[in-house]
Design a protein around this motif. Sequence first.
Motif, PDB file in Angstrom:
ATOM      1  N   GLN A   9       0.856  -1.198   0.000  1.00 45.55           N
ATOM      2  CA  GLN A   9       0.000   0.000   0.000  1.00 45.55           C
ATOM      3  C   GLN A   9       0.891   1.245   0.000  1.00 45.55           C
ATOM      4  O   GLN A   9       1.589   1.528   0.971  1.00 45.55           O
ATOM      5  CB  GLN A   9      -0.902   0.007   1.237  1.00 45.55           C
ATOM      6  CG  GLN A   9      -1.944  -1.115   1.205  1.00 45.55           C
ATOM      7  CD  GLN A   9      -2.716  -1.211   2.512  1.00 45.55           C
ATOM      8  OE1 GLN A   9      -2.203  -0.862   3.569  1.00 45.55           O
ATOM      9  NE2 GLN A   9      -3.935  -1.692   2.437  1.00 45.55           N
ATOM     10  N   GLY A  10       0.850   1.966  -1.126  1.00 46.76           N
ATOM     11  CA  GLY A  10       1.755   3.101  -1.325  1.00 46.76           C
ATOM     12  C   GLY A  10       1.690   4.160  -0.250  1.00 46.76           C
ATOM     13  O   GLY A  10       2.712   4.669   0.199  1.00 46.76           O
ATOM     14  N   MET A  11       0.474   4.481   0.194  1.00 46.29           N
ATOM     15  CA  MET A  11       0.320   5.555   1.177  1.00 46.29           C
ATOM     16  C   MET A  11       0.956   5.173   2.516  1.00 46.29           C
ATOM     17  O   MET A  11       1.668   5.959   3.135  1.00 46.29           O
ATOM     18  CB  MET A  11      -1.169   5.853   1.367  1.00 46.29           C
ATOM     19  CG  MET A  11      -1.420   7.227   1.957  1.00 46.29           C
ATOM     20  SD  MET A  11      -3.161   7.543   2.231  1.00 46.29           S
ATOM     21  CE  MET A  11      -3.755   7.756   0.564  1.00 46.29           C
ATOM     22  N   LEU A  12       0.722   3.935   2.936  1.00 51.78           N
ATOM     23  CA  LEU A  12       1.283   3.463   4.201  1.00 51.78           C
ATOM     24  C   LEU A  12       2.806   3.363   4.101  1.00 51.78           C
ATOM     25  O   LEU A  12       3.530   3.752   5.021  1.00 51.78           O
ATOM     26  CB  LEU A  12       0.681   2.101   4.569  1.00 51.78           C
ATOM     27  CG  LEU A  12       1.171   1.465   5.868  1.00 51.78           C
ATOM     28  CD1 LEU A  12       0.932   2.382   7.066  1.00 51.78           C
ATOM     29  CD2 LEU A  12       0.472   0.134   6.115  1.00 51.78           C
ATOM     30  N   ARG A  13       3.278   2.874   2.953  1.00 50.39           N
ATOM     31  CA  ARG A  13       4.727   2.755   2.738  1.00 50.39           C
ATOM     32  C   ARG A  13       5.388   4.127   2.832  1.00 50.39           C
ATOM     33  O   ARG A  13       6.402   4.301   3.498  1.00 50.39           O
ATOM     34  CB  ARG A  13       4.980   2.117   1.372  1.00 50.39           C
ATOM     35  CG  ARG A  13       6.436   1.783   1.107  1.00 50.39           C
ATOM     36  CD  ARG A  13       6.603   0.993  -0.172  1.00 50.39           C
ATOM     37  NE  ARG A  13       6.285   1.777  -1.370  1.00 50.39           N
ATOM     38  CZ  ARG A  13       5.286   1.502  -2.210  1.00 50.39           C
ATOM     39  NH1 ARG A  13       4.505   0.470  -2.000  1.00 50.39           N
ATOM     40  NH2 ARG A  13       5.064   2.249  -3.273  1.00 50.39           N
ATOM     41  N   GLY A  14       4.768   5.122   2.180  1.00 48.97           N
ATOM     42  CA  GLY A  14       5.317   6.477   2.202  1.00 48.97           C
ATOM     43  C   GLY A  14       5.303   7.068   3.601  1.00 48.97           C
ATOM     44  O   GLY A  14       6.275   7.701   4.034  1.00 48.97           O
ATOM     45  N   ALA A  15       4.202   6.846   4.325  1.00 49.33           N
ATOM     46  CA  ALA A  15       4.087   7.380   5.693  1.00 49.33           C
ATOM     47  C   ALA A  15       5.133   6.757   6.609  1.00 49.33           C
ATOM     48  O   ALA A  15       5.797   7.462   7.383  1.00 49.33           O
ATOM     49  CB  ALA A  15       2.683   7.121   6.230  1.00 49.33           C
ATOM     50  N   SER A  17       7.966   5.417   5.765  1.00 48.58           N
ATOM     51  CA  SER A  17       9.286   5.879   5.335  1.00 48.58           C
ATOM     52  C   SER A  17       9.571   7.291   5.864  1.00 48.58           C
ATOM     53  O   SER A  17      10.645   7.560   6.403  1.00 48.58           O
ATOM     54  CB  SER A  17       9.339   5.853   3.812  1.00 48.58           C
ATOM     55  OG  SER A  17      10.574   6.302   3.385  1.00 48.58           O
ATOM     56  N   THR A  18       8.593   8.180   5.735  1.00 48.91           N
ATOM     57  CA  THR A  18       8.762   9.566   6.186  1.00 48.91           C
ATOM     58  C   THR A  18       8.961   9.625   7.701  1.00 48.91           C
ATOM     59  O   THR A  18       9.885  10.278   8.198  1.00 48.91           O
ATOM     60  CB  THR A  18       7.518  10.405   5.800  1.00 48.91           C
ATOM     61  OG1 THR A  18       7.343  10.307   4.388  1.00 48.91           O
ATOM     62  CG2 THR A  18       7.679  11.852   6.184  1.00 48.91           C
ATOM     63  N   LEU A  20       9.797   7.195   9.898  1.00 45.50           N
ATOM     64  CA  LEU A  20      11.038   6.557  10.386  1.00 45.50           C
ATOM     65  C   LEU A  20      12.258   7.383   9.989  1.00 45.50           C
ATOM     66  O   LEU A  20      13.243   7.442  10.714  1.00 45.50           O
ATOM     67  CB  LEU A  20      11.161   5.130   9.832  1.00 45.50           C
ATOM     68  CG  LEU A  20      10.227   4.100  10.463  1.00 45.50           C
ATOM     69  CD1 LEU A  20      10.347   2.757   9.738  1.00 45.50           C
ATOM     70  CD2 LEU A  20      10.498   3.897  11.956  1.00 45.50           C
ATOM     71  N   GLY A  21      12.164   8.031   8.811  1.00 46.76           N
ATOM     72  CA  GLY A  21      13.270   8.872   8.345  1.00 46.76           C
ATOM     73  C   GLY A  21      13.533  10.077   9.236  1.00 46.76           C
ATOM     74  O   GLY A  21      14.616  10.658   9.205  1.00 46.76           O
ATOM     75  N   LEU A  22      12.538  10.467  10.041  1.00 43.80           N
ATOM     76  CA  LEU A  22      12.701  11.597  10.966  1.00 43.80           C
ATOM     77  C   LEU A  22      13.564  11.221  12.174  1.00 43.80           C
ATOM     78  O   LEU A  22      14.067  12.084  12.887  1.00 43.80           O
ATOM     79  CB  LEU A  22      11.331  12.086  11.466  1.00 43.80           C
ATOM     80  CG  LEU A  22      10.402  12.698  10.404  1.00 43.80           C
ATOM     81  CD1 LEU A  22       9.029  12.964  10.998  1.00 43.80           C
ATOM     82  CD2 LEU A  22      11.001  13.984   9.839  1.00 43.80           C
ATOM     83  N   GLU A  23      13.707   9.915  12.417  1.00 41.55           N
ATOM     84  CA  GLU A  23      14.538   9.460  13.552  1.00 41.55           C
ATOM     85  C   GLU A  23      16.010   9.667  13.190  1.00 41.55           C
ATOM     86  O   GLU A  23      16.435   9.349  12.079  1.00 41.55           O
ATOM     87  CB  GLU A  23      14.283   7.966  13.820  1.00 41.55           C
ATOM     88  CG  GLU A  23      12.832   7.614  14.127  1.00 41.55           C
ATOM     89  CD  GLU A  23      12.381   8.072  15.501  1.00 41.55           C
ATOM     90  OE1 GLU A  23      13.195   8.068  16.441  1.00 41.55           O
ATOM     91  OE2 GLU A  23      11.196   8.433  15.627  1.00 41.55           O
TER      92      GLU A  23
END
Length: 200
Positions: A9-15, A17-18, A20-23
Amino acid sequence: MKVIIAEDQGMLRGALSTLLGLEDDIEVVGQAENGEQALKLILELEPDLCLLDIEMPLLSGLDVAERLKALGSPCRVVILTTFSRAGYFQRAMRAGVFGFLLKDSPIDELSSALRKVQAGGRAISPELSLSIWEAENPLTEREREVLRLVAQGLSVNDIAKQLFLSGGTVRNYISEALQKLEAKNRIDAIGIAEKNGWLE
């Protein structure tokens, strides 16, 4: 730590990623929308960790975990699921999975679970561990074996030949399984067993 996220699911994958990337200590180095793509990325990019959805097209998260184990990959696998099926969990443990988490876990819970896995520990959502204890597989190994063959479309006689049993014994195993699963018929029994991950 370097992480790959595989989720169809693209939306969940993007969320994911974003967030976790903030950590500070987590870098998302790749994203995949199916199991085959995930496996390819993991072998190419050699991340520390991969976060795999359990149900994806082409290869499931568990298929990918099993292949990584067979290849001796050092990448640690964390499975994300909406399903608290005991059979799935048992298969994940056999595949050497380090984490088994629910998709709707808060992001801070997810990131701390990833740190725990990176440090060599295991992480399992509390709700999942509870449902795993509650949902013990009622079928014996032989009943599972017979049901798997029924699911492949084999007749009672074919199953009897393959397992070196009499037709009567095979029928007994099937009726025993139907009773335990409270199923209306064989198709119903296979559906119930598969939904719970009991044919794994």
